[in-house]
Design a protein around this motif. Structure first.
Motif, PDB file in Angstrom:
ATOM      1  N   ILE A  93      -5.969  17.313 -10.648  1.00 49.11           N
ATOM      2  CA  ILE A  93      -4.854  18.167 -10.229  1.00 49.11           C
ATOM      3  C   ILE A  93      -4.831  18.417  -8.719  1.00 49.11           C
ATOM      4  CG2 ILE A  93      -6.025  20.372 -10.676  1.00 49.11           C
ATOM      5  CD1 ILE A  93      -2.521  20.024 -11.805  1.00 49.11           C
ATOM      6  N   GLU A  94      -5.995  18.545  -8.101  1.00 50.67           N
ATOM      7  CA  GLU A  94      -6.023  18.848  -6.659  1.00 50.67           C
ATOM      8  C   GLU A  94      -5.598  17.672  -5.787  1.00 50.67           C
ATOM      9  OE1 GLU A  94     -10.480  18.105  -7.644  1.00 50.67           O
ATOM     10  OE2 GLU A  94      -8.764  19.006  -8.646  1.00 50.67           O
ATOM     11  N   HIS A  95      -5.399  16.504  -6.414  1.00 49.42           N
ATOM     12  CA  HIS A  95      -4.981  15.326  -5.651  1.00 49.42           C
ATOM     13  C   HIS A  95      -3.587  14.839  -6.043  1.00 49.42           C
ATOM     14  CE1 HIS A  95      -9.012  15.281  -4.202  1.00 49.42           C
ATOM     15  NE2 HIS A  95      -9.519  14.962  -5.368  1.00 49.42           N
ATOM     16  N   ARG A  96      -2.883  15.607  -6.831  1.00 46.53           N
ATOM     17  CA  ARG A  96      -1.572  15.156  -7.305  1.00 46.53           C
ATOM     18  C   ARG A  96      -0.499  15.167  -6.221  1.00 46.53           C
ATOM     19  NH1 ARG A  96      -1.368  16.150 -13.388  1.00 46.53           N
ATOM     20  NH2 ARG A  96      -3.203  14.920 -13.957  1.00 46.53           N
ATOM     21  N   ASP A  97      -0.850  15.655  -5.032  1.00 43.83           N
ATOM     22  CA  ASP A  97       0.098  15.636  -3.911  1.00 43.83           C
ATOM     23  C   ASP A  97       0.090  14.295  -3.185  1.00 43.83           C
ATOM     24  OD1 ASP A  97      -2.546  16.250  -3.088  1.00 43.83           O
ATOM     25  OD2 ASP A  97      -1.831  17.096  -1.205  1.00 43.83           O
ATOM     26  N   MET A  98      -0.822  13.425  -3.549  1.00 40.59           N
ATOM     27  CA  MET A  98      -0.936  12.124  -2.888  1.00 40.59           C
ATOM     28  C   MET A  98      -0.085  11.086  -3.622  1.00 40.59           C
ATOM     29  SD  MET A  98      -2.781  13.325  -0.578  1.00 40.59           S
ATOM     30  CE  MET A  98      -2.872  11.857   0.426  1.00 40.59           C
ATOM     31  N   PRO A  99       0.414  10.093  -2.889  1.00 41.01           N
ATOM     32  CA  PRO A  99       1.216   9.047  -3.539  1.00 41.01           C
ATOM     33  C   PRO A  99       0.383   8.270  -4.562  1.00 41.01           C
ATOM     34  CG  PRO A  99       1.374   8.894  -1.137  1.00 41.01           C
ATOM     35  CD  PRO A  99       0.312   9.904  -1.446  1.00 41.01           C
ATOM     36  N   VAL A 100       1.046   7.803  -5.616  1.00 41.86           N
ATOM     37  CA  VAL A 100       0.401   7.007  -6.656  1.00 41.86           C
ATOM     38  C   VAL A 100       1.161   5.694  -6.814  1.00 41.86           C
ATOM     39  CG1 VAL A 100      -0.239   6.894  -9.101  1.00 41.86           C
ATOM     40  CG2 VAL A 100      -0.355   9.086  -7.883  1.00 41.86           C
ATOM     41  N   LEU A 101       0.434   4.599  -6.667  1.00 40.79           N
ATOM     42  CA  LEU A 101       0.983   3.267  -6.908  1.00 40.79           C
ATOM     43  C   LEU A 101       0.477   2.792  -8.259  1.00 40.79           C
ATOM     44  CD1 LEU A 101       0.308   1.750  -3.395  1.00 40.79           C
ATOM     45  CD2 LEU A 101       2.548   2.009  -4.441  1.00 40.79           C
ATOM     46  N   THR A 102       1.394   2.575  -9.193  1.00 37.83           N
ATOM     47  CA  THR A 102       0.996   2.097 -10.512  1.00 37.83           C
ATOM     48  C   THR A 102       0.948   0.576 -10.474  1.00 37.83           C
ATOM     49  OG1 THR A 102       2.012   4.011 -11.550  1.00 37.83           O
ATOM     50  CG2 THR A 102       1.548   2.132 -12.971  1.00 37.83           C
ATOM     51  N   LYS A 103      -0.213   0.026 -10.842  1.00 36.43           N
ATOM     52  CA  LYS A 103      -0.407  -1.424 -10.853  1.00 36.43           C
ATOM     53  C   LYS A 103       0.323  -2.037 -12.041  1.00 36.43           C
ATOM     54  CE  LYS A 103      -5.145  -0.853  -9.270  1.00 36.43           C
ATOM     55  NZ  LYS A 103      -6.526  -1.124  -9.658  1.00 36.43           N
ATOM     56  N   PRO A 104       0.904  -3.200 -11.866  1.00 35.18           N
ATOM     57  CA  PRO A 104       1.053  -3.907 -10.598  1.00 35.18           C
ATOM     58  C   PRO A 104       2.184  -3.269  -9.793  1.00 35.18           C
ATOM     59  CG  PRO A 104       2.116  -5.157 -12.334  1.00 35.18           C
ATOM     60  CD  PRO A 104       1.480  -3.959 -12.980  1.00 35.18           C
ATOM     61  N   TYR A 105       1.980  -3.157  -8.492  1.00 27.93           N
ATOM     62  CA  TYR A 105       3.002  -2.545  -7.640  1.00 27.93           C
ATOM     63  C   TYR A 105       3.635  -3.609  -6.751  1.00 27.93           C
ATOM     64  CZ  TYR A 105      -1.191  -2.254  -4.666  1.00 27.93           C
ATOM     65  OH  TYR A 105      -2.342  -2.533  -3.974  1.00 27.93           O
ATOM     66  N   SER A 106       4.833  -3.306  -6.328  1.00 32.66           N
ATOM     67  CA  SER A 106       5.577  -4.243  -5.463  1.00 32.66           C
ATOM     68  C   SER A 106       5.335  -3.897  -3.999  1.00 32.66           C
ATOM     69  CB  SER A 106       7.078  -4.148  -5.766  1.00 32.66           C
ATOM     70  OG  SER A 106       7.571  -2.884  -5.329  1.00 32.66           O
ATOM     71  N   ILE A 107       5.745  -4.793  -3.129  1.00 43.81           N
ATOM     72  CA  ILE A 107       5.620  -4.533  -1.701  1.00 43.81           C
ATOM     73  C   ILE A 107       6.488  -3.341  -1.298  1.00 43.81           C
ATOM     74  CG2 ILE A 107       7.380  -6.187  -0.968  1.00 43.81           C
ATOM     75  CD1 ILE A 107       5.401  -6.838   1.415  1.00 43.81           C
ATOM     76  N   ALA A 108       7.628  -3.167  -1.963  1.00 47.48           N
ATOM     77  CA  ALA A 108       8.496  -2.011  -1.679  1.00 47.48           C
ATOM     78  C   ALA A 108       7.794  -0.711  -2.068  1.00 47.48           C
ATOM     79  CB  ALA A 108       9.832  -2.149  -2.412  1.00 47.48           C
ATOM     80  N   ASP A 109       7.095  -0.714  -3.220  1.00 42.23           N
ATOM     81  CA  ASP A 109       6.330   0.465  -3.631  1.00 42.23           C
ATOM     82  C   ASP A 109       5.227   0.766  -2.624  1.00 42.23           C
ATOM     83  OD1 ASP A 109       7.825   0.619  -6.016  1.00 42.23           O
ATOM     84  OD2 ASP A 109       6.346  -0.569  -7.134  1.00 42.23           O
ATOM     85  N   LEU A 110       4.523  -0.276  -2.194  1.00 43.31           N
ATOM     86  CA  LEU A 110       3.448  -0.104  -1.219  1.00 43.31           C
ATOM     87  C   LEU A 110       4.004   0.430   0.094  1.00 43.31           C
ATOM     88  CD1 LEU A 110       0.527  -0.415  -0.276  1.00 43.31           C
ATOM     89  CD2 LEU A 110       1.052  -2.793   0.272  1.00 43.31           C
ATOM     90  N   GLU A 111       5.109  -0.119   0.534  1.00 40.33           N
ATOM     91  CA  GLU A 111       5.712   0.343   1.786  1.00 40.33           C
ATOM     92  C   GLU A 111       6.068   1.829   1.708  1.00 40.33           C
ATOM     93  OE1 GLU A 111       9.101  -0.990   4.989  1.00 40.33           O
ATOM     94  OE2 GLU A 111       9.458  -1.446   2.876  1.00 40.33           O
ATOM     95  N   ARG A 112       6.675   2.252   0.588  1.00 38.06           N
ATOM     96  CA  ARG A 112       7.018   3.675   0.423  1.00 38.06           C
ATOM     97  C   ARG A 112       5.772   4.551   0.495  1.00 38.06           C
ATOM     98  NH1 ARG A 112      10.994   1.582  -2.910  1.00 38.06           N
ATOM     99  NH2 ARG A 112       9.675   1.583  -4.760  1.00 38.06           N
ATOM    100  N   ALA A 113       4.699   4.123  -0.158  1.00 38.76           N
ATOM    101  CA  ALA A 113       3.455   4.904  -0.146  1.00 38.76           C
ATOM    102  C   ALA A 113       2.863   4.962   1.256  1.00 38.76           C
ATOM    103  CB  ALA A 113       2.450   4.311  -1.137  1.00 38.76           C
ATOM    104  N   LEU A 114       2.880   3.841   1.966  1.00 36.30           N
ATOM    105  CA  LEU A 114       2.339   3.821   3.328  1.00 36.30           C
ATOM    106  C   LEU A 114       3.176   4.679   4.266  1.00 36.30           C
ATOM    107  CD1 LEU A 114       1.252   0.083   3.709  1.00 36.30           C
ATOM    108  CD2 LEU A 114      -0.204   2.078   3.304  1.00 36.30           C
ATOM    109  N   VAL A 115       4.496   4.656   4.101  1.00 41.27           N
ATOM    110  CA  VAL A 115       5.370   5.513   4.917  1.00 41.27           C
ATOM    111  C   VAL A 115       5.056   6.975   4.634  1.00 41.27           C
ATOM    112  CG1 VAL A 115       7.773   6.268   5.219  1.00 41.27           C
ATOM    113  CG2 VAL A 115       7.210   3.821   5.219  1.00 41.27           C
ATOM    114  N   ASP A 116       4.887   7.318   3.362  1.00 40.89           N
ATOM    115  CA  ASP A 116       4.527   8.694   2.993  1.00 40.89           C
ATOM    116  C   ASP A 116       3.195   9.079   3.647  1.00 40.89           C
ATOM    117  OD1 ASP A 116       4.276  11.187   1.803  1.00 40.89           O
ATOM    118  OD2 ASP A 116       4.032  10.417  -0.230  1.00 40.89           O
ATOM    119  N   CYS A 117       2.218   8.199   3.547  1.00 41.38           N
ATOM    120  CA  CYS A 117       0.904   8.464   4.154  1.00 41.38           C
ATOM    121  C   CYS A 117       0.993   8.523   5.677  1.00 41.38           C
ATOM    122  CB  CYS A 117      -0.100   7.393   3.736  1.00 41.38           C
ATOM    123  SG  CYS A 117      -0.652   7.531   2.028  1.00 41.38           S
TER     124      CYS A 117
END
Length: 138
Positions: A93-117
């Motif tokens: 629960i204390e880490h639910r504020d972080m982005p989650v990429l569900t495998k397999p993920y796409s490059i678009a999903d990865l890009e969104r997570a990296l932008v968020d980070c």
């Protein structure tokens, strides 16, 4: 599309094929693979020895939960995104504020997570303009 050029990413992943896929995607987004770790112990070592801006953290590393590594990243104010085949249910629960990429993920999903980070990096005052010459890619 955000400019992620030069962002240094640590990959913490125990599946070699997924790690290679992530590496290819990270590089195609203009980021730098700062290092890789495949076990919880390797991840802790990488936190001490590798200069990175963001980590991609697999929730399950060779059968061991990586929530301790997530806490160590938070203590250091280092943004990260979880990668998992199980969805957000396996994340404390204390880490639910972080982005989650569900495998397999796409490059678009990865890009969104990296932008968020990257936004979290800027908010925390973390610079992504580190030298690319001390890469620990091995």
């Amino acid at each position: 599309m955000a400019d992620l050029t030069g962002l240094r990413v640590l990959i913490v992943e125990d599946e070699a094929l997924i790690a290679m896929m992530a590496e290819d995607m990270i590089e195609s987004l203009g980021c730098i693979v700062a290092g890789q770790a495949a076990t919880v112990a390797d991840a802790y070592a990488a936190l001490e020895a590798t200069h990175f801006d963001i980590a991609l953290l697999d929730v399950n590393l060779n059968g061991k939960n990586s929530m301790g590594v997530a806490m160590a990243l938070k203590v250091r104010s280092m943004p990260f995104a979880f990668t998992t085949g199980y969805g957000a249910d396996g994340i404390d629960i204390e880490h639910r504020d972080m982005p989650v990429l569900t495998k397999p993920y796409s490059i678009a999903d990865l890009e969104r997570a990296l932008v968020d980070c990257a936004g979290k990096c800027q908010a925390a005052g973390v610079s992504s303009t580190t030298s690319s010459t001390d890469s620990n890619r091995g």
